[in-house]
Design a protein around this motif. Structure first.
Motif, PDB file in Angstrom:
ATOM      1  N   PRO A 408       0.807  -1.229   0.000  1.00 33.56           N
ATOM      2  CA  PRO A 408       0.000   0.000   0.000  1.00 33.56           C
ATOM      3  C   PRO A 408       0.838   1.275   0.000  1.00 33.56           C
ATOM      4  CG  PRO A 408      -0.344  -1.275   2.025  1.00 33.56           C
ATOM      5  CD  PRO A 408       0.492  -2.108   1.124  1.00 33.56           C
ATOM      6  N   GLU A 409       2.053   1.183   0.544  1.00 35.26           N
ATOM      7  CA  GLU A 409       2.906   2.360   0.605  1.00 35.26           C
ATOM      8  C   GLU A 409       3.167   2.937  -0.801  1.00 35.26           C
ATOM      9  OE1 GLU A 409       3.648   4.083   2.987  1.00 35.26           O
ATOM     10  OE2 GLU A 409       5.458   5.224   2.563  1.00 35.26           O
ATOM     11  N   VAL A 410       3.295   2.060  -1.776  1.00 38.53           N
ATOM     12  CA  VAL A 410       3.576   2.505  -3.153  1.00 38.53           C
ATOM     13  C   VAL A 410       2.425   3.379  -3.653  1.00 38.53           C
ATOM     14  CG1 VAL A 410       3.952   1.774  -5.541  1.00 38.53           C
ATOM     15  CG2 VAL A 410       4.990   0.473  -3.660  1.00 38.53           C
ATOM     16  N   GLY A 411       1.202   2.900  -3.443  1.00 38.81           N
ATOM     17  CA  GLY A 411       0.024   3.656  -3.876  1.00 38.81           C
ATOM     18  C   GLY A 411      -0.083   4.974  -3.144  1.00 38.81           C
ATOM     19  N   ARG A 412       0.237   4.932  -1.860  1.00 41.26           N
ATOM     20  CA  ARG A 412       0.137   6.154  -1.052  1.00 41.26           C
ATOM     21  C   ARG A 412       1.073   7.225  -1.605  1.00 41.26           C
ATOM     22  NH1 ARG A 412       1.787   8.899   3.102  1.00 41.26           N
ATOM     23  NH2 ARG A 412       3.785   7.799   3.248  1.00 41.26           N
ATOM     24  N   ILE A 413       2.278   6.791  -1.961  1.00 38.50           N
ATOM     25  CA  ILE A 413       3.260   7.744  -2.495  1.00 38.50           C
ATOM     26  C   ILE A 413       2.775   8.305  -3.842  1.00 38.50           C
ATOM     27  CG2 ILE A 413       5.611   7.987  -3.414  1.00 38.50           C
ATOM     28  CD1 ILE A 413       6.512   5.989  -1.255  1.00 38.50           C
ATOM     29  N   LEU A 414       2.258   7.422  -4.697  1.00 34.48           N
ATOM     30  CA  LEU A 414       1.787   7.887  -6.005  1.00 34.48           C
ATOM     31  C   LEU A 414       0.667   8.926  -5.844  1.00 34.48           C
ATOM     32  CD1 LEU A 414       1.780   4.540  -8.061  1.00 34.48           C
ATOM     33  CD2 LEU A 414       3.305   6.493  -8.384  1.00 34.48           C
ATOM     34  N   HIS A 415      -0.260   8.650  -4.932  1.00 33.40           N
ATOM     35  CA  HIS A 415      -1.352   9.598  -4.706  1.00 33.40           C
ATOM     36  C   HIS A 415      -0.841  10.936  -4.196  1.00 33.40           C
ATOM     37  CE1 HIS A 415      -5.072   7.589  -5.693  1.00 33.40           C
ATOM     38  NE2 HIS A 415      -4.547   6.458  -5.267  1.00 33.40           N
ATOM     39  N   LEU A 416       0.147  10.844  -3.312  1.00 35.79           N
ATOM     40  CA  LEU A 416       0.702  12.079  -2.787  1.00 35.79           C
ATOM     41  C   LEU A 416       1.345  12.911  -3.903  1.00 35.79           C
ATOM     42  CD1 LEU A 416       2.069  12.653   0.554  1.00 35.79           C
ATOM     43  CD2 LEU A 416       3.719  13.192  -1.237  1.00 35.79           C
ATOM     44  N   LEU A 417       2.051  12.218  -4.807  1.00 34.34           N
ATOM     45  CA  LEU A 417       2.666  12.928  -5.939  1.00 34.34           C
ATOM     46  C   LEU A 417       1.585  13.599  -6.784  1.00 34.34           C
ATOM     47  CD1 LEU A 417       5.340  10.297  -7.113  1.00 34.34           C
ATOM     48  CD2 LEU A 417       5.736  12.403  -5.797  1.00 34.34           C
ATOM     49  N   LEU A 418       0.534  12.837  -7.014  1.00 35.50           N
ATOM     50  CA  LEU A 418      -0.562  13.360  -7.843  1.00 35.50           C
ATOM     51  C   LEU A 418      -1.156  14.623  -7.212  1.00 35.50           C
ATOM     52  CD1 LEU A 418      -2.202  12.681 -10.378  1.00 35.50           C
ATOM     53  CD2 LEU A 418      -3.790  11.438  -8.932  1.00 35.50           C
ATOM     54  N   ASP A 419      -1.400  14.561  -5.897  1.00 34.59           N
ATOM     55  CA  ASP A 419      -1.964  15.723  -5.199  1.00 34.59           C
ATOM     56  C   ASP A 419      -1.043  16.934  -5.350  1.00 34.59           C
ATOM     57  OD1 ASP A 419      -4.133  14.354  -4.442  1.00 34.59           O
ATOM     58  OD2 ASP A 419      -3.541  14.048  -2.343  1.00 34.59           O
ATOM     59  N   LYS A 420       0.252  16.687  -5.200  1.00 31.89           N
ATOM     60  CA  LYS A 420       1.200  17.805  -5.280  1.00 31.89           C
ATOM     61  C   LYS A 420       1.230  18.393  -6.694  1.00 31.89           C
ATOM     62  CE  LYS A 420       4.048  17.198  -1.288  1.00 31.89           C
ATOM     63  NZ  LYS A 420       3.367  18.310  -0.596  1.00 31.89           N
ATOM     64  N   ILE A 421       1.108  17.512  -7.679  1.00 27.68           N
ATOM     65  CA  ILE A 421       1.102  18.013  -9.060  1.00 27.68           C
ATOM     66  C   ILE A 421      -0.163  18.839  -9.296  1.00 27.68           C
ATOM     67  CG2 ILE A 421       0.926  17.319 -11.488  1.00 27.68           C
ATOM     68  CD1 ILE A 421       2.655  14.851 -10.646  1.00 27.68           C
ATOM     69  N   MET A 422      -1.291  18.314  -8.799  1.00 33.03           N
ATOM     70  CA  MET A 422      -2.545  19.043  -9.010  1.00 33.03           C
ATOM     71  C   MET A 422      -2.555  20.361  -8.259  1.00 33.03           C
ATOM     72  SD  MET A 422      -5.482  16.163  -9.386  1.00 33.03           S
ATOM     73  CE  MET A 422      -5.391  15.724  -7.704  1.00 33.03           C
ATOM     74  N   ASP A 423      -1.831  20.404  -7.139  1.00 34.11           N
ATOM     75  CA  ASP A 423      -1.766  21.671  -6.411  1.00 34.11           C
ATOM     76  C   ASP A 423      -0.612  22.535  -6.913  1.00 34.11           C
ATOM     77  OD1 ASP A 423      -3.944  20.851  -5.040  1.00 34.11           O
ATOM     78  OD2 ASP A 423      -2.859  20.159  -3.276  1.00 34.11           O
ATOM     79  N   ALA A 424      -0.025  22.137  -8.028  1.00 33.20           N
ATOM     80  CA  ALA A 424       1.047  22.901  -8.682  1.00 33.20           C
ATOM     81  C   ALA A 424       2.295  23.045  -7.821  1.00 33.20           C
ATOM     82  CB  ALA A 424       0.534  24.265  -9.144  1.00 33.20           C
ATOM     83  N   GLU A 425       2.484  22.086  -6.909  1.00 32.68           N
ATOM     84  CA  GLU A 425       3.699  22.141  -6.086  1.00 32.68           C
ATOM     85  C   GLU A 425       4.830  21.358  -6.740  1.00 32.68           C
ATOM     86  OE1 GLU A 425       2.848  20.908  -2.069  1.00 32.68           O
ATOM     87  OE2 GLU A 425       1.009  22.099  -2.082  1.00 32.68           O
ATOM     88  N   LEU A 426       4.470  20.478  -7.635  1.00 29.91           N
ATOM     89  CA  LEU A 426       5.466  19.647  -8.328  1.00 29.91           C
ATOM     90  C   LEU A 426       5.144  19.624  -9.805  1.00 29.91           C
ATOM     91  CD1 LEU A 426       5.944  16.291  -6.339  1.00 29.91           C
ATOM     92  CD2 LEU A 426       7.711  17.965  -6.910  1.00 29.91           C
ATOM     93  N   GLU A 427       6.174  19.392 -10.608  1.00 31.96           N
ATOM     94  CA  GLU A 427       5.928  19.280 -12.040  1.00 31.96           C
ATOM     95  C   GLU A 427       5.846  17.800 -12.396  1.00 31.96           C
ATOM     96  OE1 GLU A 427       8.015  21.031 -15.838  1.00 31.96           O
ATOM     97  OE2 GLU A 427       8.499  22.187 -14.015  1.00 31.96           O
ATOM     98  N   ASN A 428       5.016  17.465 -13.324  1.00 33.21           N
ATOM     99  CA  ASN A 428       4.894  16.062 -13.701  1.00 33.21           C
ATOM    100  C   ASN A 428       6.010  15.687 -14.673  1.00 33.21           C
ATOM    101  OD1 ASN A 428       3.891  13.478 -13.900  1.00 33.21           O
ATOM    102  ND2 ASN A 428       2.428  14.014 -15.531  1.00 33.21           N
TER     103      ASN A 428
END
Ligand code: ATP
Ligand code: MG
Length: 445
Positions: A408-428
């Motif tokens: 589950p940790e893998v999915g959790r990390i992916l979701h966190l990345l997605l949230d950060k990208i959607m909040d424009a904190e990270l670039e995809n």
């Protein structure tokens, strides 16, 4: 009448073999209405065996699709054309299925079993329109009229009730008063019609331009298979946001909505939970707390009952649940993630139809809000087209390669990345994401 060459070739062949043959039904009606016919149906005095022997050559393969009903499909240059022997239906035992069919010799008898005068027209490629029941006159007057006695015709086959409503919705034709009265009178017979047939007619009807009037004029008929309509009829909302009762609002909202079946089904159900969740506060104002959830339950129940496919049921219930959600512009990315672009755009179409059917005074502001949200969505998609896990520049394998154990940790990390990208904190961007993961999470190197 400009008839498809392939249909003409089939008719010519029958005629050369001594069998009168005519175009009949929907194609003649559609032609007279200046519409492209969907299919070309031919009626002939030839028996199915005679039809088959006429086309016993490789140029015209035949398929005995509906032999029991006298129908042979002739494939003319790749197009299947149904050729049906003149017939009348036997007695109707169950208001739907004739106990058998009888072949007859005359075109007129065949046409007389058809439902509405506009569907009982025939066309002879050599001499033109044949009209025994004043179908052309009814077409000109834009009205749907039964061939013969309406009560008798609806009692023979109750599906005709829904066909009448469907044609009226789609063609914007009126329903002749005698037929209209008979539809109300015989509505209970709809209980004997298969759910699949009801679903098919309801779906076509909902997409019709004139559906608003049908919903307003025939709620009692539709309530034969959607009983929750009945309490909504005339149910006063006691709300400054509304100028219509629950059912009239529903009818208007369906009619205002874009002609997309998922959207129109959502409008049909979106407020049916209102009557059972109604309360009035001290000021005399009506409230319908949680009506969206009740409407969602009703939608699930009825869509299942009518045998809609799982995808439709899933989507419509979800859209009913969210139909009145307040979407803050800053939460658009989350909504995009939750619903996906297509369904989020549908939700806006639903909000718009809902607002158009409310009090125009409060509705106007809502319409502006929706427009802004749609604009924001366009911008968002242009700037951050990433909104689903599958769109991420890295995937679960990459995370595991960094030393995170499968789980589950893998999915959790992916979701966190997605949230950060959607909040424009990270670039995809692949490198950016990998570097971020290495610094943020406890990984091997
Ligand atoms: P469309 O194909 O656009 O739905 P249509 O009128 O062609 O409309 P079909 O179901 O293809 O409808 O039927 C072809 C013809 O058969 C009709 O035009 C009508 O003459 C006759 N017909 C169809 N269903 C019935 C019915 N339930 N009762 C009597 N006649 C019918
Ligand atoms: Mg047809």
């Amino acid at each position: 009448m400009k008839v498809d060459e392939r249909a003409v070739s089939v008719i010519r062949k029958l005629k050369q073999n001594g069998h009168p043959a005519y175009l009949v039904g929907g194609c003649v009606r559609d032609f007279l209405l200046d519409k492209e016919p969907k299919d070309w149906d031919i009626a002939t005095s030839a028996t199915p065996d005679e039809v088959i022997s006429c086309f016993a050559e490789p140029h015209f393969p035949v398929i005995g699709t509906g032999l029991r009903h006298g129908t042979v499909s002739v494939i003319a240059d790749g197009m299947p054309i149904e050729v049906t022997t003149f017939r009348v239906d036997g007695a109707y035992s169950d208001h739907r299925h004739p106990s058998g069919v009888t072949f007859v010799k005359s075109l007129k008898e065949d046409l007389s079993r058809r439902d509405f005068t506009m569907n009982a027209l025939a066309y002879d490629v050599d001499s033109g329109i044949i009209d025994y029941f004043e179908g052309e006159d009814d077409l000109a007057k834009r009205r749907i009229r039964a061939v013969g006695n309406p009560d008798q015709r609806l009692q023979e086959d109750a599906l005709r009730i829904l066909r009448a409503l469907r044609f009226s919705a789609v063609l914007s034709f009126g329903i002749e008063p005698g037929l209209a009265q008979s539809i109300h009178k015989n509505k209970e017979l709809l209980r004997q019609i298969s759910r699949e047939r009801i679903q098919a007619e309801l779906s076509k009807m909902l997409l019709g331009e004139n559906i608003g009037k049908i919903l307003l004029d025939y709620p009692d008929v539709l309530a034969a298979f959607l009983p929750e309509i009945q309490p909504a009829v005339g149910f006063a909302q006691k709300s400054p946001y509304h100028i219509y009762d629950v059912w009239a609002h529903t009818a208007h909202s369906v009619a205002c909505a874009i002609p997309d079946l998922l959207v129109r089904l959502t409008m049909l159900f979106h407020d049916l939970g209102k009557p059972s969740t109604f309360s009035v506060d001290d000021t005399g104002t009506g409230h319908f707390y949680q009506h969206n959830k009740r409407s969602e339950e009703l939608a699930a129940l009825r869509l299942n009952d009518l045998r809609f496919d799982n995808e439709t049921i899933h989507t419509v219930t979800k859209l009913v649940r969210w139909h009145d959600a307040q979407i803050a512009p800053e939460h658009l990315p989350r909504w995009l993630n939750k619903l996906g672009e297509d369904h989020l755009r549908r939700l806006f179409a639903i909000n718009r139809a809902d607002a158009l059917a409310q009090n125009p005074r409060s509705g106007a502001a809502k319409l502006r809000e929706i427009e802004t949200l749609e604009h924001d969505l366009d911008q968002l998609l242009e700037n951050t087209p990433c909104y689903q896990l599958k769109d991420l520049a890295i995937n679960g394998n990459d995370i595991q390669n960094l030393g995170v154990r499968q789980g589950p940790e893998v999915g959790r990390i992916l979701h966190l990345l997605l949230d950060k990208i959607m909040d424009a904190e990270l670039e995809n961007d692949r490198d950016t994401l990998l570097v971020f993961c290495k610094t943020q999470f406890q990984v091997r190197n």
